[in-house]
Enzyme design. Structure first.
Site, PDB file in Angstrom:
ATOM      1  NE  ARG A  97      16.675 -34.179  71.515  1.00 35.30           N
ATOM      2  CZ  ARG A  97      16.143 -33.570  70.460  1.00 35.30           C
ATOM      3  NH1 ARG A  97      15.744 -32.304  70.537  1.00 35.30           N
ATOM      4  NH2 ARG A  97      16.024 -34.187  69.316  1.00 35.30           N
ATOM      5  CE1 TYR A 108      11.046 -34.516  62.558  1.00 32.56           C
ATOM      6  CE2 TYR A 108       9.965 -33.526  60.665  1.00 32.56           C
ATOM      7  CZ  TYR A 108      10.977 -33.521  61.594  1.00 32.56           C
ATOM      8  OH  TYR A 108      11.919 -32.525  61.574  1.00 32.56           O
ATOM      9  CE  LYS A 109      10.885 -32.281  66.178  1.00 31.37           C
ATOM     10  NZ  LYS A 109      12.195 -32.940  66.289  1.00 31.37           N
ATOM     11  CG  ASP A 153       8.541 -24.587  66.588  1.00 33.69           C
ATOM     12  OD1 ASP A 153       7.888 -25.652  66.691  1.00 33.69           O
ATOM     13  OD2 ASP A 153       9.605 -24.504  65.936  1.00 33.69           O
ATOM     14  CG  PHE A 179      15.030 -26.290  66.344  1.00 32.65           C
ATOM     15  CD1 PHE A 179      15.792 -27.294  66.914  1.00 32.65           C
ATOM     16  CD2 PHE A 179      14.741 -26.360  64.994  1.00 32.65           C
ATOM     17  CE1 PHE A 179      16.266 -28.353  66.139  1.00 32.65           C
ATOM     18  CE2 PHE A 179      15.214 -27.404  64.227  1.00 32.65           C
ATOM     19  CZ  PHE A 179      15.978 -28.405  64.805  1.00 32.65           C
TER      20      PHE A 179
END
Lengths: 408, 408
Positions: free
Chosen positions: A367, A218-219, A193, A124
């Protein structure tokens, strides 16, 4: 025994119960829990409690009265249960990027005299940017290689290995145990990560020998937009760690206001500024949705969901030119599925028009996140249906889809 | 004209109106708005809107639909109006400590070849800790001197001067214009911490020639416990600034996911991780309480309040052994007043028992914040009364006050 038999529940699906804890808007099929998890009913209530009661009525007294002072550790230990970390090794605070800066710098400081940070070139991007700044400030260099080759390039010059557990585009899972072992064989440390794995699949940080980890609130943890992130440091390192963001909340005795910095003995030494109280209270409550569901059960459910979508794609969507870019082998697949298609961006926009929400990653990745706590098998089937229909109708071919705008 | 005359309001006190916007718990006299500003009614509503509507119903779509993507800049410009900064120079994000790390490092990078960060030895301690880490990472040294001597020690070795605008213990105001001028004469840059001034007195950052500033969202700005902080960079520097926390939200095009970091052209380059959406939405709404009240009017009211308390103290409390440690000269005094007393901690505890809340700073500072938006002259008088009564009754002399516990 008779009383228990009066309430038989042999076939209750625990995920029906967790789904019922969310406030999902009617008419929406949400495959973006990997970008922003949904609101739960308990969180809705907590937002009221935290503002009106704790802040409004309690004011400054709530630092003690509502235990605001220990929120990072309490949230951290809760997350620890989901990522395979024994208590006292996780704190929730700051953003993932800021925590990565702390973890990478602390790791590099534990390996003085070595000159390299090795990372996955397809990480990422913010992880690459942060690694670049850490290297610049600590006098190291960053070596980017494909994730699969990382074990092959390790040697005595390597201070730190940085790896995303699950690839944000393809959902490929990288082997933490193997990478940790290779890093340690070379005398290096592993920083991971977990943004695309925490809460969706086992991370087993302690068992896998990971040295440091960071991840997103927040995922799959459903902590709300811009929720605090978390940082893990293995117990064996904590007392030696020096955070580069040595703020007062990481001090052993912040309210003594000493001129010199003395880090807290435990994982709190990775805190920096004042606790993000409202956001941490919300994240803590969001984590309660996990309840007693084990991470193993979550993983099984995740594979059922992604497997169902992949099977439907193979059966009905390949003829429209889609490529499945996620691993079809279950053991290598995280909790989202990416399809590639030249019209991917327009197709996602048309899906959204129909109340089906996923996201898009450049250049052509469609996605779809499958969050075990709320997505259903019926939704996976419906997603296949909708894409098939859009392709049949060429409904993606609209001028307003030409210009791209997207968010995390 | 006749219509206007029908609603005459020549004597409306604007601060009666702002006070009415807060939710102040009954029976409490709150002199700690300098530590944690109170909840306002608009914020109470915003917490509901942000969670239930924007997050719950809007989900990921709210990044555009509710403009989550521009919150740091919108909040920043609002704060800019309070601290004398033209638009485009302030962002709200992260904590004060993290922002100070960015500002100091960016400033040091603008002055390569110089070796010193000069700061006030009596700064708020986290500022000293952060300065120490910045120095360590950038190869500089920190020189601590009394604030008043800073202009005298500046020379060609000084890269950055760091100063708290208002002393967190005594409320002494330091002269920003004079310090900026002295710093610039020496070729150095000035970084200011506005935690104890933003929202309570004029900072005039642009007019005073300040280079960088940071400050707190949860004190006089009333953004709630652990609210996002802010960072100011003067327009003349922004394009040259390199933040050491180069995360994706500071990137020119974060959603292109490029491998290399290209900073945003504007002040957004100081953002790092994902916007703290819920907390920023609340802070934005909290700032609306300021309404049309000018910072000049706020300053006048602040001096009226602190002046009243000091006069009462002189008249009735000095005989009990209190020292006034805040400047009695109005021009040198911020918006809180500190008294020193050997029994200070116990007296503060007894005040709290009586519903009068201030705070305590080691070793013996009793600190009373006078927040112009809600504190009244009657409260200042009552505070004197209560302290006087406690001393008369020796009510501080209770065993439970022996052990100190306190918070920000």
């Amino acid at each position: 025994m008779a009383e228990q038999a009066a309430f038989p529940s042999p076939h209750v699906d625990p995920f029906e119960l967790t789904r019922a804890k969310f406030v999902l808007p009617p008419g929406i099929r949400y495959f973006d829990g990997n970008s922003l998890g949904p609101l739960s009913k308990a969180v809705q209530m907590q937002a009221y409690i935290s503002t009106t009661h704790e802040w409004g009525d309690g004011l400054i007294r709530s630092w003690q009265g509502a235990q605001w002072n220990t929120l990072p550790q309490r949230v951290g230990d809760h997350i620890g249960r989901l990522v395979g970390a024994a208590p006292g090794q996780v704190v929730a605070c700051d953003s993932t990027s800021v925590n990565l800066f702390k973890a990478l710098t602390a790791a590099a400081r534990l390996r003085p005299g070595r000159r390299l940070i090795v990372t996955d070139a397809a990480s990422f991007p913010t992880d690459l940017y942060i690694a670049g700044e850490v290297a610049r400030l600590t006098g190291l260099e960053v070596l980017n290689v494909p994730a699969g080759q990382i074990p092959d390039v390790l040697g005595e010059q390597v201070a730190v290995v940085l790896l995303c557990h699950v690839d944000y585009r393809t959902a490929e899972i990288y082997d933490l145990a193997r990478t940790a072992h290779a890093a340690h064989e070379a005398g290096a440390l592993l920083v991971v990560d977990l943004s695309h794995s925490a809460g969706a699949l086992p991370c087993d940080l302690d068992a896998n020998g990971v040295d440091f980890a960071v991840g997103c609130g927040y995922k799959y943890l459903n902590g709300g937009p811009g929720a605090p992130a978390f940082l893990y440091a293995a117990a064996r390192h904590i007392r030696e760690c020096e955070s580069p963001l040595a703020g007062w909340f990481g001090h052993a005795t912040p309210f003594d206001f000493t001129e010199s910095y003395v880090p807290a003995p435990g994982i709190e030494r990775f805190l920096c500024g004042t606790n993000q109280v409202l956001a941490l209270s919300i994240l803590l409550r969001a984590l309660e949705v996990f309840g007693e569901v084990s991470i193993g059960a979550i993983r099984a459910r995740s594979l059922e969901l992604t497997g169902r979508f992949i099977a439907g794609t193979q059966e009905r969507l390949l003829r429209h030119g889609f490529l499945i870019s996620s691993p079809q082998e279950a053991a290598r697949r995280g909790s989202h599925v990416s399809l590639r298609h030249p019209q991917g961006y327009a197709i996602m926009q048309e899906l959204a028009q129909r109340g089906v929400i996923g996201d898009f990653r450049t250049p052509d990745f469609m996605r779809f996140g499958f969050a075990p706590l709320f997505n259903t098998l019926e939704e996976a089937d419906e997603l296949v249906d909708q894409i098939d229909r859009i392709m049949e109708e060429r409904a993606w071919d609209k001028p307003q889809y030409a210009q791209r705008r997207d968010f995390t």
